[in-house]
Every structure is written in C-alpha cells, then in structure tokens.
Scaffold this motif. Structure first.
Motif, PDB file in Angstrom:
ATOM      1  N   VAL A 253      64.030  63.392 101.941  1.00 63.75           N
ATOM      2  CA  VAL A 253      61.926  63.047 101.487  1.00 63.75           C
ATOM      3  C   VAL A 253      61.793  63.563 100.392  1.00 63.75           C
ATOM      4  O   VAL A 253      61.122  63.461  99.609  1.00 63.75           O
ATOM      5  CB  VAL A 253      61.243  64.194 102.882  1.00 63.75           C
ATOM      6  CG1 VAL A 253      60.003  63.839 102.046  1.00 63.75           C
ATOM      7  CG2 VAL A 253      61.607  63.492 104.003  1.00 63.75           C
ATOM      8  N   PHE A 254      62.161  65.383  99.670  1.00 63.09           N
ATOM      9  CA  PHE A 254      62.463  65.728  98.636  1.00 63.09           C
ATOM     10  C   PHE A 254      62.625  64.768  97.501  1.00 63.09           C
ATOM     11  O   PHE A 254      61.850  64.969  96.439  1.00 63.09           O
ATOM     12  CB  PHE A 254      63.202  66.847  98.385  1.00 63.09           C
ATOM     13  CG  PHE A 254      63.054  67.888  97.507  1.00 63.09           C
ATOM     14  CD1 PHE A 254      63.668  68.447  96.344  1.00 63.09           C
ATOM     15  CD2 PHE A 254      61.675  68.948  97.596  1.00 63.09           C
ATOM     16  CE1 PHE A 254      63.163  68.775  94.974  1.00 63.09           C
ATOM     17  CE2 PHE A 254      61.232  69.361  96.553  1.00 63.09           C
ATOM     18  CZ  PHE A 254      62.866  69.989  95.637  1.00 63.09           C
ATOM     19  N   ASP A 259      55.877  61.260  94.054  1.00 63.02           N
ATOM     20  CA  ASP A 259      55.381  62.444  94.080  1.00 63.02           C
ATOM     21  C   ASP A 259      56.326  63.670  93.279  1.00 63.02           C
ATOM     22  O   ASP A 259      57.588  63.379  93.672  1.00 63.02           O
ATOM     23  CB  ASP A 259      54.732  62.706  95.405  1.00 63.02           C
ATOM     24  CG  ASP A 259      53.622  61.905  95.825  1.00 63.02           C
ATOM     25  OD1 ASP A 259      52.926  62.024  96.810  1.00 63.02           O
ATOM     26  OD2 ASP A 259      53.465  61.284  94.900  1.00 63.02           O
ATOM     27  N   SER A 260      56.144  64.417  92.423  1.00 58.63           N
ATOM     28  CA  SER A 260      56.396  65.333  91.943  1.00 58.63           C
ATOM     29  C   SER A 260      56.275  66.280  92.701  1.00 58.63           C
ATOM     30  O   SER A 260      55.564  67.158  93.121  1.00 58.63           O
ATOM     31  CB  SER A 260      55.880  66.014  91.296  1.00 58.63           C
ATOM     32  OG  SER A 260      56.153  64.868  90.107  1.00 58.63           O
ATOM     33  N   MET A 261      57.969  67.094  93.912  1.00 55.54           N
ATOM     34  CA  MET A 261      58.350  67.941  94.371  1.00 55.54           C
ATOM     35  C   MET A 261      58.762  69.252  93.795  1.00 55.54           C
ATOM     36  O   MET A 261      59.703  68.938  92.797  1.00 55.54           O
ATOM     37  CB  MET A 261      58.428  67.466  95.892  1.00 55.54           C
ATOM     38  CG  MET A 261      57.931  66.812  95.950  1.00 55.54           C
ATOM     39  SD  MET A 261      58.195  66.573  98.450  1.00 55.54           S
ATOM     40  CE  MET A 261      57.916  67.047  98.992  1.00 55.54           C
ATOM     41  N   PHE A 262      58.719  70.621  94.120  1.00 56.13           N
ATOM     42  CA  PHE A 262      59.200  71.817  93.781  1.00 56.13           C
ATOM     43  C   PHE A 262      59.134  72.600  94.706  1.00 56.13           C
ATOM     44  O   PHE A 262      58.043  73.023  96.090  1.00 56.13           O
ATOM     45  CB  PHE A 262      58.469  71.964  92.507  1.00 56.13           C
ATOM     46  CG  PHE A 262      56.711  72.554  92.723  1.00 56.13           C
ATOM     47  CD1 PHE A 262      55.929  70.984  92.209  1.00 56.13           C
ATOM     48  CD2 PHE A 262      56.806  73.310  92.961  1.00 56.13           C
ATOM     49  CE1 PHE A 262      54.893  71.179  92.808  1.00 56.13           C
ATOM     50  CE2 PHE A 262      54.733  73.546  93.248  1.00 56.13           C
ATOM     51  CZ  PHE A 262      54.516  72.645  92.452  1.00 56.13           C
ATOM     52  N   LEU A 263      60.144  73.730  94.835  1.00 58.47           N
ATOM     53  CA  LEU A 263      60.163  74.263  96.092  1.00 58.47           C
ATOM     54  C   LEU A 263      60.043  76.278  95.412  1.00 58.47           C
ATOM     55  O   LEU A 263      60.903  76.119  94.432  1.00 58.47           O
ATOM     56  CB  LEU A 263      61.598  74.352  96.670  1.00 58.47           C
ATOM     57  CG  LEU A 263      61.681  75.543  97.669  1.00 58.47           C
ATOM     58  CD1 LEU A 263      60.751  75.032  99.336  1.00 58.47           C
ATOM     59  CD2 LEU A 263      63.590  75.103  98.262  1.00 58.47           C
ATOM     60  N   ILE A 264      59.066  76.447  95.867  1.00 62.69           N
ATOM     61  CA  ILE A 264      58.770  78.254  95.533  1.00 62.69           C
ATOM     62  C   ILE A 264      59.302  78.836  96.205  1.00 62.69           C
ATOM     63  O   ILE A 264      59.092  79.021  97.975  1.00 62.69           O
ATOM     64  CB  ILE A 264      57.445  77.911  95.316  1.00 62.69           C
ATOM     65  CG1 ILE A 264      56.458  77.040  94.255  1.00 62.69           C
ATOM     66  CG2 ILE A 264      57.189  79.831  94.625  1.00 62.69           C
ATOM     67  CD1 ILE A 264      55.504  77.184  94.446  1.00 62.69           C
ATOM     68  N   ALA A 280      61.417  63.318  90.581  1.00 64.15           N
ATOM     69  CA  ALA A 280      60.573  62.546  90.191  1.00 64.15           C
ATOM     70  C   ALA A 280      59.874  63.908  89.197  1.00 64.15           C
ATOM     71  O   ALA A 280      59.204  63.978  87.963  1.00 64.15           O
ATOM     72  CB  ALA A 280      59.385  62.092  91.153  1.00 64.15           C
ATOM     73  N   HIS A 281      59.836  65.159  89.669  1.00 63.06           N
ATOM     74  CA  HIS A 281      59.288  66.108  89.400  1.00 63.06           C
ATOM     75  C   HIS A 281      60.012  66.391  87.972  1.00 63.06           C
ATOM     76  O   HIS A 281      59.036  66.633  87.134  1.00 63.06           O
ATOM     77  CB  HIS A 281      59.333  67.190  89.696  1.00 63.06           C
ATOM     78  CG  HIS A 281      58.692  68.204  89.788  1.00 63.06           C
ATOM     79  ND1 HIS A 281      59.248  69.314  88.468  1.00 63.06           N
ATOM     80  CD2 HIS A 281      57.377  69.258  90.097  1.00 63.06           C
ATOM     81  CE1 HIS A 281      58.253  70.582  88.149  1.00 63.06           C
ATOM     82  NE2 HIS A 281      57.479  70.556  89.066  1.00 63.06           N
ATOM     83  N   ILE A 354      57.173  77.879  99.102  1.00 63.54           N
ATOM     84  CA  ILE A 354      56.758  77.231  99.827  1.00 63.54           C
ATOM     85  C   ILE A 354      56.152  76.075  98.594  1.00 63.54           C
ATOM     86  O   ILE A 354      57.412  75.549  97.870  1.00 63.54           O
ATOM     87  CB  ILE A 354      54.986  77.787  98.730  1.00 63.54           C
ATOM     88  CG1 ILE A 354      54.566  78.849  99.009  1.00 63.54           C
ATOM     89  CG2 ILE A 354      54.072  76.431  98.656  1.00 63.54           C
ATOM     90  CD1 ILE A 354      53.292  79.863  98.558  1.00 63.54           C
ATOM     91  N   VAL A 355      56.347  74.698 100.229  1.00 62.70           N
ATOM     92  CA  VAL A 355      56.619  73.607  99.089  1.00 62.70           C
ATOM     93  C   VAL A 355      55.456  72.755  98.236  1.00 62.70           C
ATOM     94  O   VAL A 355      54.462  72.542  98.997  1.00 62.70           O
ATOM     95  CB  VAL A 355      57.366  72.551 100.614  1.00 62.70           C
ATOM     96  CG1 VAL A 355      58.050  71.118  99.979  1.00 62.70           C
ATOM     97  CG2 VAL A 355      58.092  73.167 100.684  1.00 62.70           C
ATOM     98  N   GLY A 356      55.597  72.651  97.236  1.00 64.91           N
ATOM     99  CA  GLY A 356      54.639  71.363  96.021  1.00 64.91           C
ATOM    100  C   GLY A 356      54.665  70.426  96.158  1.00 64.91           C
ATOM    101  O   GLY A 356      55.804  69.532  96.227  1.00 64.91           O
ATOM    102  N   SER A 357      53.630  69.434  96.126  1.00 66.20           N
ATOM    103  CA  SER A 357      53.830  68.053  96.074  1.00 66.20           C
ATOM    104  C   SER A 357      52.698  67.880  95.237  1.00 66.20           C
ATOM    105  O   SER A 357      51.661  68.022  95.200  1.00 66.20           O
ATOM    106  CB  SER A 357      53.908  67.071  97.545  1.00 66.20           C
ATOM    107  OG  SER A 357      54.123  66.048  96.805  1.00 66.20           O
ATOM    108  N   SER A 358      53.260  67.206  93.447  1.00 64.73           N
ATOM    109  CA  SER A 358      52.027  66.375  93.266  1.00 64.73           C
ATOM    110  C   SER A 358      52.626  65.363  92.332  1.00 64.73           C
ATOM    111  O   SER A 358      53.328  64.998  92.191  1.00 64.73           O
ATOM    112  CB  SER A 358      52.071  68.156  91.609  1.00 64.73           C
ATOM    113  OG  SER A 358      51.795  68.881  92.577  1.00 64.73           O
TER     114      SER A 358
END
Length: 711
Positions: A253-254, A259-264, A280-281, A354-358
C-alpha cells in the motif's frame, strides 16, 4: 506626421489588424475576400505570413473555410457592402482557434478586422463548467424534505441510475443504517452551519469500497438546501487498516498508492523523527529517502514549518484516531497545498508511529477559488454583489486610494414596473442599467449591486469633480435606454473621502442621503411616493415616532382653527405637523434611545434634522411652503433657537404652532432620559416659557384650548 508613423503604430499594436477587399459574383453576392494588409499581431494570432498572403484570397489560403459552420465570407460581406459594424466571438475551424473580432468598413467593398486570440480564455471557461464534478466524484443537492433535487456525476460512478435518484427521498435510495447515517449527517450540517463529514461502506452488497460524504447546509435567499460531496476513500481506509502490521501488506500500500505517504516514529520524549517515505512522496516533494530518514521536522522542513506539522502530529496523538486536515508547505517542488491524513499506530497500548498520507490538492484549491470568485457576482446583472463590495471597501479604504469616492445609484420606478408589468420587466430594467454603468464607468471602478434597486460604485483616487462627471454620465446614459415597460431613470448621489480619519460609513451615508435628495427631484408623483417611504422609515426606525407625528398633526390643526385659520389652511397645518420631524430619518436611532447626556456630535446631528427636513420637503412643489415651517419649528421667540436664530414675528406663525404642539406632546410622553409629564405639568412649562421659547399669544390660546378640551 507621415503615413509611415501611423503604419508603424498599427504594425506594433498587440491587437490583430487586417485590411481586406470583398469579392462579389455577378449577382453581387460575396463569395471571397482578398488580404490587402495585416500587422504582426495578425501573424502571431493566425500563424499566417503576411508577405505570403498579401493579395491572395482567403479561399486560396484557407480553402476549408467554405466548410466552416460559421459563414465568415457572408458576414464580412455585409460589413463591406452595407457598411455595418459587427463584433462577435467565433471558433475558426481552419485555424483551430477562438477569436474575438470587430469588423468595420473604411469604404465600399473594403473591411477591416480587429481581433484577439481568446483560445485560452475559452478553454478556461470550459474548465470552470466542470469544476463541481472535479472537486468531488459525486455531488448531490438535497432539499429540506430530504429529496434529491440534483446529481452531478458520471453515470458509471453512481450506485443507482440518475433518473431513479432524482425526486426520491434519501430513505428510498439508501435504506437501513446507511440511510439513517446520511439523515443524521444532514441534521448535523444544519445545526452546525458548517461542513460535516461521514465515512461509510458502500451500501451495495458485495461492494467493499469506502466513501466519505461531506455535507454543507446552504441558506441563500429563499432557497435552502444541502450539498453533499462524495469521494472514494477506499485506498485511504485500506491504508488505515493495513498499516497496523507495518509489514508486507503495508509495503504494498505504502509504495503502490499515488498519495504521498510517510512514516513517523514517536520518541519517548514526545519528539518525532521521520523513518521513510514512499515513491510518490519522494517524487511530489523532491525529498529522497536518504534526506528524510532520521530527521526531525525542524531538520527536514525548517523551524517555521516544523511548528505547524508537529502541532498536527501532537493532535493525532491526543485524539488517538485518524485526523484529516489541509496544510500549505513550501518544499523543493514549490509551495503546494496538501490534504493530509495522520493515522496513529499502537504498540502495546501506546502510539509508537504515525502514518501520514498526503494528496496534492493545489489545483483543486485553485478551482475552488474560482468558484468563490463566482460567488462574488450578482446572478442577474453580472455585477459584483454586496459581499464583494463590503470586502473591496475594506481593501480600498486606505490612504493611498484617497480621494476615495462612493456613488450610490438607485433605480426609479422599479417597484412600479414589478407591480404593473411583472418581475421580468423589473429584471430587464436592472440588466440594462447595469450594462450602462459597465459601459460608462472606468476599468478600475468597482460596480456592485447591493440591493434590489440599489447599485454602488467605488471610485479610488477620484475627486468630487470627476465623480460628478461619471454620475452625470450614468444618469444621462440610462435616460437614453428604453424598456418595454417604463422609461429608465436613476437617482445618483455621491460623497468623497478626502482624509484618512474620516469614517467611510459616514461617506456612504452622505452619498445615500444625496442620492435620496436627487430622487426627490425626478418627478412629482415619484417624489410624493418617496416622501411616504421616508415617513415610513422614520416611523419604523424611531420608537414612538408614528404616534408623535400623528398627535402633533392633530394638535396643529386644532390650534390653527383656534387662532383663526380657515379649514383648508388648518388641514394643511395638520400635514405640516405630521411631517415636521421628517428630517430625523437620517439620524442614528440609537441617539433617541440614549439614556445619558448626548455628546456634542450627537446633539448637532439632532439639530440638523430641521434643515434636512427642509431640503427634503422643498424638493417637492406641493410641499415648498411647508418646508419653511419645518425648517423653523425649533426657532424660539427670543431668538435662542435653531437653525437661524430667528425671533418674534420673523418666525413663520405656522412654525410657532408646530413648536408648541411638538413640545407639548413630547413632554407628555416617556423618553429614554425622563418620564412623561402630566398634561398640567406640561401646560405649566409652556406657561413658564412663553415669551422666551414660545409666542406668548399662541401659548395662551393653546393653554386655554387644552384646558377646555385636552383630547
């Protein structure tokens, strides 16, 4: 200057120019035209080389023109043969472009075209018509009875055929819990007066897609409705579920989403460090995995952006659920607007990641701004509306725009036209007047329709002299227009702000006052009608003023008879007494409700009402003499009154009658600053003030009259 000078000017003009000769057949019909001359802009807009086409016919250069849906040759023939002048916008099939064209004839058989390439403009217009469908995959409009009244979507994106949705209730289309959730969503939207949303699983059996419904309750004039936008959030929902494991499914999925995804990583000291970002990010932000890994928000984005993003990360931790918001970030790829969702990942009961999706919504936001721009327009006339005017007024009310003029324009007879001929006639009047104003005002002037029959013009850096010329042009220009109903007419009034410390609302008020005064000059019938309107407004805005007007009128008629006036003149005194306070219409009603002592400025505003009443009444021939009575009704016998300080018999006897009637009734009524006197107390006060405030003779007659018959 020689011919070459003007030829060079034409050649350098940014507007396309071409001179042609029409070609006729034996029957005198236009069948072709020949290029004689053209400028550089012509070459730029058409792609045709002037030197190569000079002296050649259009059918020779563009043979396919005879198959064009628009008959260019015939239309230009009318110009060259009949001397007509035409303007139009048309798509040229041979050149594959849109043009705005003006054609005129310098002589028989010849015509000149001036034109500009508006291809991009027409493309933008076409784009705006699809904005709503681009912003959401599906848009529903639902009335207050929960019936679908409009659907904007491709048919293949709908759960049910569009014709079955339209006219159906929500409960008929969405049954069970989904329908109940939707109805509850609309209730929340109406109560909150803001956007609310709902995430739900497709109601179709076997369909595993998730959707987000965003609802907004809209109140506009007499039309209230719900607007619901539907977006497919299946990928986002799956990401929320799948990312719990942060393993193989997470990786698919990542890196698979657009979509631009990132893991914090959430550190024990509540600080944050970026661990990875998807393909994509990296593409959308220009930040590689090596640049991102292990960095804090401040190290990666800078201090200013870090404050913003860390605030959202902490909110996600506090709420312990997915949060969605919009943010604007300046990155390597430029300043972009993102719709971002943050999903917390729990490990042993604590949020560890935290998983971010932009999603980049920059273009969508730009389209939304275009829609907002359309919301600033008056639907009927195409002018700006009150909302735009109020915002522009705030923007323009600055020292650099001084002198700042404001012109009020009011349509005469609009209500009459509506009542007699229907609202279509009134709409025609408004549209024609708007066209005149657009034609006669300057490019930088802001023209707005702020009410049913009211327009206002903001004129920055314009003095009184220039504003007066523009107002006069508008008045004369409107008179030259006609409608099927009644002759067009407007009343104009303007005022100018020349100093920064002057309140712009006072300028508007002054322009409005002058507009009303101008309106009184238009026609006797219209003026009489306007007097009635002003009196109604006076009675509406000031508590007790209707009763005061009627009673003062009654007393004036009785007193005039006692003094010896004939019945006709006494009746006239009744009207004068009724309208003696008409000048108060322009005064803030709060002044009359004030309990404490008036300020000097407030007292001066009240003292001006007799002069204002004089100006209003003197503009009506029938009331010209009455205007003098109203002007002087606050003069005092000893000369201490206002506005002129007249004394004794120089004060018109009619004014002296009004003065006593006005004072007596005012004293016997409750006021914000004192309680009412008894009739006896008021008569005693008049007795004490005769010879100073009041005519002694009239005071004695009045006191005797009231004692004999108080009613």
């Amino acid at each position: 200057m020689d011919e070459n000078f003007y030829k060079n000017i034409v050649n350098l003009s940014p507007v396309g120019y071409a001179l042609h000769r029409i070609v006729l057949n034996d029957a005198g019909e236009p069948v072709d035209y020949v290029y004689l001359e053209a400028n550089r802009a012509f070459e730029s807009f058409t792609g045709l080389d002037v030197d190569k086409i000079r002296g050649k016919s259009v059918t020779e250069i563009l043979p396919e023109i005879i198959y064009d849906e628009y008959n260019w040759i015939a239309e230009y023939g009318k110009v060259a043969i009949e001397g007509k002048e035409i303007e139009f916008e048309q798509y040229s099939q041979p050149l594959h472009k849109w043009y705005r064209v003006k054609a005129l004839s310098p002589g028989i058989g010849l015509f000149i075209t001036y034109f500009t390439d508006i291809t991009e403009e027409m493309k933008n217009l076409e784009q705006k018509t699809t904005i709503l469908s681009v912003l959401n995959e599906i848009v529903f409009e639902i009335d207050e009875d929960l019936v679908f009244i409009n659907v904007i979507s491709d048919e293949n994106k709908l759960f049910y055929p569009k014709d079955k949705i339209l006219g159906s209730r929500i409960s008929d289309v969405l049954s069970g819990k989904t329908g109940e959730k939707f109805i509850e969503l609309l209730k929340r939207a109406k109560q909150s007066k803001s956007k609310v949303n709902l995430s739900y699983l497709s109601p179709i059996e076997g369909d595993e897609r998730w959707f987000r419904a965003e609802a907004k309750y809209i109140e506009f004039r007499n039309i209230n409705k719900y607007v619901v936008g539907i977006q497919d959030i299946t990928n986002q929902k799956r990401a929320e579920d799948d990312l719990k494991s942060i393993r193989d499914e997470y990786r698919k999925v990542f890196h698979g989403t657009q979509d631009s995804m990132f893991l914090i990583e959430v550190k024990k000291d509540d600080s944050f460090r970026y661990m990875r970002n998807n393909l994509a990010h990296r593409k959308n932000t220009g930040i590689s995995l090596q640049e991102l890994r292990g960095k804090t928000p401040k190290e990666l984005l800078g201090e200013e952006a870090a404050i913003i993003v860390e605030g959202n990360y902490r909110r996600c931790i506090k709420e312990k659920t997915t949060i969605v918001y919009e943010e604007t970030l300046k990155l390597k790829t430029g300043t972009r607007v993102w719709n971002t969702s943050l999903t917390p990942v729990f490990q042993e009961g604590k949020i560890s990641y935290i998983v971010g999706s932009s999603h980049d919504i920059t273009e969508k936001k730009q389209r939304q701004l275009e829609i907002e721009y359309l919301s600033y327009r008056d639907q009927l006339t195409g002018l700006y509306n009150r909302r735009f005017f109020e915002e522009e007024l705030k923007r323009l009310d600055t020292p650099r725009n001084l002198p700042l003029s404001i012109a009020m324009v009011d349509v005469n007879g609009l209500k009459l036209a509506n009542d007699a001929f229907g609202h279509e006639s009134g709409d025609e009047m408004l549209i024609k007047i708007a066209e005149v104003m657009k034609r006669l005002c300057r490019a930088d002037d802001i023209i707005s329709r702020i009410g049913g029959d009211e327009f206002i013009v903001l004129l920055p850096k314009t003095d009184a002299s220039e504003t007066k010329k523009i107002a006069e042009r508008i008045s004369e220009g409107v008179k030259n227009e006609t409608t099927a109903a009644i002759p067009l007419s407007v009343s104009c009034g303007f005022s100018v702000k020349v100093s920064a410390d002057k309140d712009i609302s006072a300028v508007i008020k002054k322009a409005e006052e002058r507009m009303y005064v101008e309106k009184l000059r238009e026609s006797p019938k219209l003026k009489l009608k306007t007097i009635q309107i002003i009196m109604r407004e006076l009675h509406r805005s000031i508590n007790g003023e209707r009763d005061h007007s009627q009673n003062v009128g009654d007393i004036c008629e009785r007193l005039a008879i006692e003094i010896g006036f004939n019945k006709q003149d006494a009746r006239y005194m009744r009207y004068a007494g009724y309208m003696h306070d008409i000048g108060k219409v322009g005064i803030d009603s709060k002044i009359f409700e004030k309990e404490g002592k008036l300020t000097e400025e407030e007292w001066l505003a009240i003292k001006r009402h007799s002069e204002t009443g004089y100006r209003i009444m003197s503009s009506v021939n029938q009331y010209a003499s009455m205007a003098d009575y109203i002007l002087s009704h606050h003069e005092k016998w000893d000369g201490s009154g206002y506005p002129a300080g007249m004394k004794n018999d120089s004060i018109p006897i009619e004014s002296r009658i009004i003065s006593i009637a006005d004072a007596y009734h005012a004293m016997t009524q409750n006021r914000s600053y004192r309680n009412a006197m008894t009739s006896e107390e008021a008569l005693e006060e008049i007795q004490n003030c005769k010879g100073s405030h009041f005519d002694p003779y009239i005071a004695d007659v009045f006191i005797e009259m009231i004692k004999e018959n108080p009613a």
